[in-house]
Enzyme design. Structure first.
Site, PDB file in Angstrom:
ATOM      1  N   ARG A  17       0.843  -1.211   0.000  1.00  0.00           N
ATOM      2  CA  ARG A  17       0.000   0.000   0.000  1.00  0.00           C
ATOM      3  C   ARG A  17       0.873   1.254   0.000  1.00  0.00           C
ATOM      4  O   ARG A  17       2.072   1.193   0.270  1.00  0.00           O
ATOM      5  CB  ARG A  17      -0.898   0.009   1.241  1.00  0.00           C
ATOM      6  N   ILE A  19       3.178   4.381  -0.175  1.00  0.00           N
ATOM      7  CA  ILE A  19       4.478   4.678  -0.789  1.00  0.00           C
ATOM      8  C   ILE A  19       5.127   3.394  -1.319  1.00  0.00           C
ATOM      9  O   ILE A  19       5.687   3.368  -2.421  1.00  0.00           O
ATOM     10  CB  ILE A  19       5.384   5.385   0.255  1.00  0.00           C
ATOM     11  N   ASN A  92      10.620  -0.041   3.560  1.00  0.00           N
ATOM     12  CA  ASN A  92       9.582   0.996   3.547  1.00  0.00           C
ATOM     13  C   ASN A  92       8.512   0.761   4.608  1.00  0.00           C
ATOM     14  O   ASN A  92       7.863   1.706   5.053  1.00  0.00           O
ATOM     15  CB  ASN A  92       8.957   1.023   2.136  1.00  0.00           C
ATOM     16  N   TYR A 157       7.821   8.031  17.072  1.00  0.00           N
ATOM     17  CA  TYR A 157       8.035   7.932  15.618  1.00  0.00           C
ATOM     18  C   TYR A 157       9.312   8.673  15.221  1.00  0.00           C
ATOM     19  O   TYR A 157      10.116   8.163  14.432  1.00  0.00           O
ATOM     20  CB  TYR A 157       6.811   8.531  14.913  1.00  0.00           C
TER      21      TYR A 157
HETATM   22  P1  NAP Z   1       0.758   2.967   4.741  1.00  0.00           P
HETATM   23  O1  NAP Z   1      -0.045   3.500   3.625  1.00  0.00           O
HETATM   24  O2  NAP Z   1       0.128   2.862   6.093  1.00  0.00           O
HETATM   25  O3  NAP Z   1       1.338   1.523   4.302  1.00  0.00           O
HETATM   26  C1  NAP Z   1       2.151   0.834   5.226  1.00  0.00           C
HETATM   27  C2  NAP Z   1       2.705  -0.408   4.571  1.00  0.00           C
HETATM   28  O4  NAP Z   1       3.591  -1.045   5.512  1.00  0.00           O
HETATM   29  C3  NAP Z   1       1.647  -1.440   4.210  1.00  0.00           C
HETATM   30  O5  NAP Z   1       2.060  -2.078   3.029  1.00  0.00           O
HETATM   31  C4  NAP Z   1       1.668  -2.402   5.405  1.00  0.00           C
HETATM   32  O6  NAP Z   1       1.259  -3.746   5.087  1.00  0.00           O
HETATM   33  C5  NAP Z   1       3.160  -2.397   5.710  1.00  0.00           C
HETATM   34  N1  NAP Z   1       3.494  -2.798   7.078  1.00  0.00           N
HETATM   35  C6  NAP Z   1       3.180  -2.183   8.253  1.00  0.00           C
HETATM   36  N2  NAP Z   1       3.698  -2.864   9.285  1.00  0.00           N
HETATM   37  C7  NAP Z   1       4.362  -3.929   8.761  1.00  0.00           C
HETATM   38  C8  NAP Z   1       5.094  -5.006   9.319  1.00  0.00           C
HETATM   39  N3  NAP Z   1       5.264  -5.124  10.650  1.00  0.00           N
HETATM   40  N4  NAP Z   1       5.629  -5.919   8.477  1.00  0.00           N
HETATM   41  C9  NAP Z   1       5.461  -5.821   7.127  1.00  0.00           C
HETATM   42  N5  NAP Z   1       4.786  -4.819   6.540  1.00  0.00           N
HETATM   43  C10 NAP Z   1       4.235  -3.893   7.357  1.00  0.00           C
HETATM   44  O7  NAP Z   1       2.094   3.821   4.970  1.00  0.00           O
HETATM   45  P2  NAP Z   1       2.821   4.903   4.022  1.00  0.00           P
HETATM   46  O8  NAP Z   1       2.261   6.236   4.345  1.00  0.00           O
HETATM   47  O9  NAP Z   1       2.866   4.415   2.635  1.00  0.00           O
HETATM   48  O10 NAP Z   1       4.293   4.868   4.669  1.00  0.00           O
HETATM   49  C11 NAP Z   1       5.342   4.095   4.123  1.00  0.00           C
HETATM   50  C12 NAP Z   1       6.641   4.500   4.788  1.00  0.00           C
HETATM   51  O11 NAP Z   1       6.880   5.899   4.568  1.00  0.00           O
HETATM   52  C13 NAP Z   1       6.651   4.306   6.309  1.00  0.00           C
HETATM   53  O12 NAP Z   1       7.933   3.878   6.728  1.00  0.00           O
HETATM   54  C14 NAP Z   1       6.380   5.711   6.832  1.00  0.00           C
HETATM   55  O13 NAP Z   1       6.873   5.897   8.137  1.00  0.00           O
HETATM   56  C15 NAP Z   1       7.117   6.543   5.804  1.00  0.00           C
HETATM   57  N6  NAP Z   1       6.653   7.922   5.728  1.00  0.00           N
HETATM   58  C16 NAP Z   1       5.367   8.203   5.362  1.00  0.00           C
HETATM   59  C17 NAP Z   1       4.957   9.533   5.300  1.00  0.00           C
HETATM   60  C18 NAP Z   1       3.572   9.924   4.880  1.00  0.00           C
HETATM   61  O14 NAP Z   1       3.231  11.111   4.991  1.00  0.00           O
HETATM   62  N7  NAP Z   1       2.736   9.006   4.419  1.00  0.00           N
HETATM   63  C19 NAP Z   1       5.861  10.565   5.620  1.00  0.00           C
HETATM   64  C20 NAP Z   1       7.153  10.239   6.001  1.00  0.00           C
HETATM   65  C21 NAP Z   1       7.545   8.916   6.045  1.00  0.00           C
HETATM   66  P3  NAP Z   1      -0.325  -4.181   5.055  1.00  0.00           P
HETATM   67  O15 NAP Z   1      -0.866  -3.615   3.743  1.00  0.00           O
HETATM   68  O16 NAP Z   1      -0.318  -5.656   5.080  1.00  0.00           O
HETATM   69  O17 NAP Z   1      -0.946  -3.552   6.250  1.00  0.00           O
END
Ligand code: NAP
Length: 251
Positions: A17, A19, A92, A157
Protein backbone atom coordinates in the site's frame (compact mmCIF):
# COMPACT_ATOMS: atom_id res chain seq x y z
CA UNK A 1 8.64 0.25 -19.43
CA UNK A 2 12.42 0.82 -19.18
CA UNK A 3 15.10 -1.86 -18.82
CA UNK A 4 16.99 -0.01 -16.05
CA UNK A 5 16.78 -2.87 -13.53
CA UNK A 6 16.64 -5.86 -15.90
CA UNK A 7 17.79 -9.10 -14.23
CA UNK A 8 17.60 -7.49 -10.79
CA UNK A 9 15.49 -8.80 -7.93
CA UNK A 10 14.04 -6.10 -5.65
CA UNK A 11 12.39 -6.54 -2.26
CA UNK A 12 10.09 -3.72 -1.10
CA UNK A 13 8.94 -4.10 2.50
CA UNK A 14 5.42 -2.81 3.03
CA UNK A 15 5.05 -2.89 -0.75
CA UNK A 16 1.32 -3.52 -0.67
CA UNK A 17 0.00 0.00 0.00
CA UNK A 18 0.87 3.71 -0.13
CA UNK A 19 4.48 4.68 -0.79
CA UNK A 20 5.63 1.03 -0.96
CA UNK A 21 3.02 0.23 -3.59
CA UNK A 22 4.27 3.10 -5.76
CA UNK A 23 7.91 1.98 -5.32
CA UNK A 24 6.98 -1.63 -6.21
CA UNK A 25 5.15 -0.55 -9.38
CA UNK A 26 7.98 1.80 -10.42
CA UNK A 27 10.57 -0.98 -9.96
CA UNK A 28 8.35 -3.39 -11.94
CA UNK A 29 8.11 -0.82 -14.75
CA UNK A 30 11.92 -0.66 -14.76
CA UNK A 31 12.03 -4.44 -15.33
CA UNK A 32 13.09 -5.58 -11.83
CA UNK A 33 11.47 -8.78 -10.51
CA UNK A 34 9.64 -7.36 -7.50
CA UNK A 35 9.02 -9.08 -4.17
CA UNK A 36 6.06 -7.22 -2.64
CA UNK A 37 6.11 -7.73 1.13
CA UNK A 38 3.03 -7.09 3.27
CA UNK A 39 1.89 -7.70 6.84
CA UNK A 40 -1.83 -8.53 6.68
CA UNK A 41 -3.51 -6.94 3.64
CA UNK A 42 -3.13 -9.73 1.07
CA UNK A 43 -5.81 -8.15 -1.13
CA UNK A 44 -3.80 -4.93 -1.41
CA UNK A 45 -0.58 -6.90 -2.06
CA UNK A 46 -2.27 -8.87 -4.86
CA UNK A 47 -3.63 -5.64 -6.34
CA UNK A 48 -0.13 -4.13 -6.36
CA UNK A 49 1.22 -7.25 -8.08
CA UNK A 50 -1.62 -7.10 -10.62
CA UNK A 51 -0.67 -3.48 -11.41
CA UNK A 52 2.99 -4.47 -11.82
CA UNK A 53 1.97 -7.23 -14.25
CA UNK A 54 -0.50 -4.97 -16.12
CA UNK A 55 2.41 -2.61 -16.84
CA UNK A 56 4.58 -5.48 -18.15
CA UNK A 57 6.54 -6.26 -14.96
CA UNK A 58 6.95 -9.45 -12.90
CA UNK A 59 7.15 -10.40 -9.25
CA UNK A 60 5.32 -12.06 -6.39
CA UNK A 61 3.87 -11.26 -2.97
CA UNK A 62 5.46 -12.34 0.34
CA UNK A 63 3.80 -12.09 3.75
CA UNK A 64 6.09 -11.39 6.73
CA UNK A 65 6.16 -9.19 9.79
CA UNK A 66 9.40 -7.24 9.29
CA UNK A 67 9.86 -6.88 13.04
CA UNK A 68 10.09 -10.66 13.49
CA UNK A 69 13.61 -12.05 12.87
CA UNK A 70 12.65 -15.61 11.92
CA UNK A 71 9.82 -14.38 9.66
CA UNK A 72 12.24 -12.04 7.84
CA UNK A 73 14.86 -14.77 7.36
CA UNK A 74 12.21 -17.20 6.07
CA UNK A 75 10.84 -14.56 3.67
CA UNK A 76 14.33 -13.80 2.26
CA UNK A 77 14.90 -17.54 1.70
CA UNK A 78 11.55 -17.85 -0.09
CA UNK A 79 12.25 -14.83 -2.30
CA UNK A 80 15.76 -16.00 -3.19
CA UNK A 81 14.57 -19.50 -4.09
CA UNK A 82 11.66 -18.27 -6.24
CA UNK A 83 12.92 -14.98 -7.77
CA UNK A 84 16.71 -15.17 -7.26
CA UNK A 85 19.29 -13.36 -5.09
CA UNK A 86 18.15 -9.95 -3.86
CA UNK A 87 20.01 -7.09 -5.59
CA UNK A 88 17.83 -4.23 -4.35
CA UNK A 89 16.24 -3.73 -0.93
CA UNK A 90 13.84 -0.91 -0.13
CA UNK A 91 12.86 -0.88 3.55
CA UNK A 92 9.58 1.00 3.55
CA UNK A 93 7.25 -0.81 6.00
CA UNK A 94 6.42 1.54 8.83
CA UNK A 95 3.77 2.70 11.26
CA UNK A 96 3.07 6.07 12.83
CA UNK A 97 0.93 7.29 15.69
CA UNK A 98 0.18 10.87 16.71
CA UNK A 99 0.34 10.92 20.52
CA UNK A 100 0.63 13.51 23.27
CA UNK A 101 3.62 12.80 25.48
CA UNK A 102 1.26 12.04 28.41
CA UNK A 103 -0.24 9.15 26.42
CA UNK A 104 3.00 7.41 25.46
CA UNK A 105 3.55 4.05 27.14
CA UNK A 106 6.59 1.81 26.86
CA UNK A 107 4.35 -0.61 24.95
CA UNK A 108 3.23 1.99 22.36
CA UNK A 109 6.86 3.18 22.01
CA UNK A 110 8.14 -0.42 21.55
CA UNK A 111 5.50 -1.16 18.91
CA UNK A 112 6.69 1.76 16.76
CA UNK A 113 10.37 0.97 17.35
CA UNK A 114 9.78 -2.72 16.49
CA UNK A 115 8.24 -2.00 13.09
CA UNK A 116 10.26 1.07 12.09
CA UNK A 117 13.71 0.25 13.52
CA UNK A 118 13.84 -3.57 13.94
CA UNK A 119 11.84 -3.75 10.69
CA UNK A 120 14.62 -1.84 8.89
CA UNK A 121 17.56 -3.50 10.68
CA UNK A 122 16.40 -7.11 10.15
CA UNK A 123 15.91 -7.06 6.33
CA UNK A 124 19.14 -5.04 5.88
CA UNK A 125 21.12 -7.55 7.96
CA UNK A 126 19.49 -10.50 6.16
CA UNK A 127 20.50 -9.35 2.64
CA UNK A 128 23.85 -7.59 3.17
CA UNK A 129 26.15 -10.65 3.23
CA UNK A 130 24.83 -11.95 -0.09
CA UNK A 131 25.19 -8.50 -1.64
CA UNK A 132 28.75 -8.08 -0.34
CA UNK A 133 29.74 -11.59 -1.53
CA UNK A 134 28.33 -10.91 -5.00
CA UNK A 135 30.09 -7.51 -5.00
CA UNK A 136 26.94 -5.56 -5.76
CA UNK A 137 23.81 -4.38 -4.00
CA UNK A 138 21.70 -1.34 -3.39
CA UNK A 139 19.65 -0.42 -0.33
CA UNK A 140 17.26 2.48 0.24
CA UNK A 141 15.61 2.95 3.64
CA UNK A 142 12.53 5.11 4.10
CA UNK A 143 12.93 7.47 7.06
CA UNK A 144 10.89 10.66 7.56
CA UNK A 145 11.39 14.40 8.06
CA UNK A 146 10.17 13.56 11.58
CA UNK A 147 13.62 12.02 12.09
CA UNK A 148 15.18 15.43 11.40
CA UNK A 149 12.88 18.04 12.93
CA UNK A 150 10.97 18.50 16.19
CA UNK A 151 7.53 16.87 16.17
CA UNK A 152 5.93 17.19 19.62
CA UNK A 153 3.17 14.64 18.92
CA UNK A 154 5.45 12.11 17.23
CA UNK A 155 8.12 11.43 19.88
CA UNK A 156 8.35 7.63 19.39
CA UNK A 157 8.03 7.93 15.62
CA UNK A 158 10.73 10.61 15.36
CA UNK A 159 13.12 8.55 17.53
CA UNK A 160 12.54 5.59 15.19
CA UNK A 161 13.08 7.62 12.03
CA UNK A 162 16.29 9.26 13.39
CA UNK A 163 17.53 5.72 14.06
CA UNK A 164 16.94 4.84 10.40
CA UNK A 165 19.11 7.79 9.33
CA UNK A 166 21.90 6.53 11.64
CA UNK A 167 21.54 3.01 10.25
CA UNK A 168 21.85 4.32 6.68
CA UNK A 169 25.05 6.24 7.47
CA UNK A 170 26.81 3.45 9.39
CA UNK A 171 25.72 0.62 7.07
CA UNK A 172 26.92 2.63 4.04
CA UNK A 173 30.35 2.89 5.71
CA UNK A 174 30.38 -0.81 6.61
CA UNK A 175 29.02 -2.34 3.37
CA UNK A 176 30.90 -0.21 0.82
CA UNK A 177 32.28 -0.34 -1.78
CA UNK A 178 30.08 -3.23 -2.95
CA UNK A 179 26.82 -1.91 -1.57
CA UNK A 180 25.38 1.61 -1.60
CA UNK A 181 23.00 2.47 1.26
CA UNK A 182 20.87 5.62 1.20
CA UNK A 183 17.70 6.95 2.78
CA UNK A 184 14.73 9.10 1.88
CA UNK A 185 13.05 11.40 4.38
CA UNK A 186 9.56 12.10 3.02
CA UNK A 187 7.42 14.99 4.15
CA UNK A 188 3.64 14.65 4.24
CA UNK A 189 2.49 12.20 1.56
CA UNK A 190 -1.15 11.34 0.85
CA UNK A 191 -1.56 7.66 1.94
CA UNK A 192 -3.69 5.50 4.28
CA UNK A 193 -1.22 6.38 7.09
CA UNK A 194 -1.89 10.12 6.78
CA UNK A 195 -5.63 9.61 6.33
CA UNK A 196 -5.73 7.55 9.53
CA UNK A 197 -3.56 9.80 11.67
CA UNK A 198 -4.11 13.41 10.54
CA UNK A 199 -7.32 15.42 10.29
CA UNK A 200 -7.89 17.73 7.32
CA UNK A 201 -7.16 21.04 9.20
CA UNK A 202 -3.74 19.66 10.25
CA UNK A 203 -3.01 18.52 6.69
CA UNK A 204 -4.03 21.98 5.42
CA UNK A 205 -1.73 23.78 7.90
CA UNK A 206 1.20 21.55 6.86
CA UNK A 207 0.40 22.31 3.22
CA UNK A 208 0.57 26.06 3.94
CA UNK A 209 3.99 25.65 5.65
CA UNK A 210 5.36 23.84 2.60
CA UNK A 211 7.31 26.00 0.11
CA UNK A 212 5.55 24.26 -2.81
CA UNK A 213 2.09 24.61 -1.11
CA UNK A 214 1.12 21.04 -1.76
CA UNK A 215 0.97 17.64 -0.07
CA UNK A 216 3.08 14.97 -1.74
CA UNK A 217 1.89 11.86 -3.55
CA UNK A 218 3.56 8.41 -3.34
CA UNK A 219 5.07 8.88 -6.82
CA UNK A 220 7.16 11.81 -5.48
CA UNK A 221 8.88 9.29 -3.21
CA UNK A 222 9.16 6.41 -5.71
CA UNK A 223 10.79 8.81 -8.22
CA UNK A 224 13.43 9.72 -5.60
CA UNK A 225 13.96 6.05 -4.63
CA UNK A 226 14.49 5.06 -8.26
CA UNK A 227 17.01 7.89 -8.66
CA UNK A 228 19.02 6.68 -5.62
CA UNK A 229 18.93 3.10 -6.94
CA UNK A 230 20.00 4.16 -10.44
CA UNK A 231 23.47 4.52 -11.91
CA UNK A 232 22.87 8.31 -11.89
CA UNK A 233 23.43 8.07 -8.11
CA UNK A 234 26.61 5.95 -8.35
CA UNK A 235 28.64 8.42 -6.24
CA UNK A 236 26.00 8.76 -3.50
CA UNK A 237 26.05 6.59 -0.37
CA UNK A 238 25.21 7.16 3.29
CA UNK A 239 22.87 10.06 2.50
CA UNK A 240 19.25 10.66 3.44
CA UNK A 241 17.51 12.76 0.81
CA UNK A 242 14.71 15.02 2.03
CA UNK A 243 11.67 14.90 -0.27
CA UNK A 244 9.14 17.19 1.41
CA UNK A 245 8.25 20.08 -0.90
CA UNK A 246 10.59 22.33 1.10
CA UNK A 247 9.13 22.19 4.62
CA UNK A 248 11.88 20.64 6.75
CA UNK A 249 13.35 23.97 7.83
CA UNK A 250 10.07 24.94 9.56
CA UNK A 251 10.66 24.07 13.26
P1 NAP B 1 0.76 2.97 4.74
O1 NAP B 1 -0.04 3.50 3.62
O2 NAP B 1 0.13 2.86 6.09
O3 NAP B 1 1.34 1.52 4.30
C1 NAP B 1 2.15 0.83 5.23
C2 NAP B 1 2.71 -0.41 4.57
O4 NAP B 1 3.59 -1.05 5.51
C3 NAP B 1 1.65 -1.44 4.21
O5 NAP B 1 2.06 -2.08 3.03
C4 NAP B 1 1.67 -2.40 5.41
O6 NAP B 1 1.26 -3.75 5.09
C5 NAP B 1 3.16 -2.40 5.71
N1 NAP B 1 3.49 -2.80 7.08
C6 NAP B 1 3.18 -2.18 8.25
N2 NAP B 1 3.70 -2.86 9.28
C7 NAP B 1 4.36 -3.93 8.76
C8 NAP B 1 5.09 -5.01 9.32
N3 NAP B 1 5.26 -5.12 10.65
N4 NAP B 1 5.63 -5.92 8.48
C9 NAP B 1 5.46 -5.82 7.13
N5 NAP B 1 4.79 -4.82 6.54
C10 NAP B 1 4.23 -3.89 7.36
O7 NAP B 1 2.09 3.82 4.97
P2 NAP B 1 2.82 4.90 4.02
O8 NAP B 1 2.26 6.24 4.34
O9 NAP B 1 2.87 4.41 2.63
O10 NAP B 1 4.29 4.87 4.67
C11 NAP B 1 5.34 4.09 4.12
C12 NAP B 1 6.64 4.50 4.79
O11 NAP B 1 6.88 5.90 4.57
C13 NAP B 1 6.65 4.31 6.31
O12 NAP B 1 7.93 3.88 6.73
C14 NAP B 1 6.38 5.71 6.83
O13 NAP B 1 6.87 5.90 8.14
C15 NAP B 1 7.12 6.54 5.80
N6 NAP B 1 6.65 7.92 5.73
C16 NAP B 1 5.37 8.20 5.36
C17 NAP B 1 4.96 9.53 5.30
C18 NAP B 1 3.57 9.92 4.88
O14 NAP B 1 3.23 11.11 4.99
N7 NAP B 1 2.74 9.01 4.42
C19 NAP B 1 5.86 10.56 5.62
C20 NAP B 1 7.15 10.24 6.00
C21 NAP B 1 7.54 8.92 6.04
P3 NAP B 1 -0.32 -4.18 5.05
O15 NAP B 1 -0.87 -3.61 3.74
O16 NAP B 1 -0.32 -5.66 5.08
O17 NAP B 1 -0.95 -3.55 6.25
Amino acid sequence: MTREFSNKVALVTGGSRGIGRSISIALGQSDARVAVNYLSDAVAARSTLADIEKKGGTGDIFQADVSNESAVIKMIEEIESSLGPIDILVTNAGIGLLQDHQDITFESYRKIMATNVDGTFLPVMAVKDGMIERGTGNIVCISSVAGLRARSKLISYSISKSAVIGLVRSCAAAFGPAVRVNGIAPGLIQTDMTKASMDLPLQESIKQETFLKTIGVPENISDAVLFLLSSRANFISGQTLIVDGGRVTVP
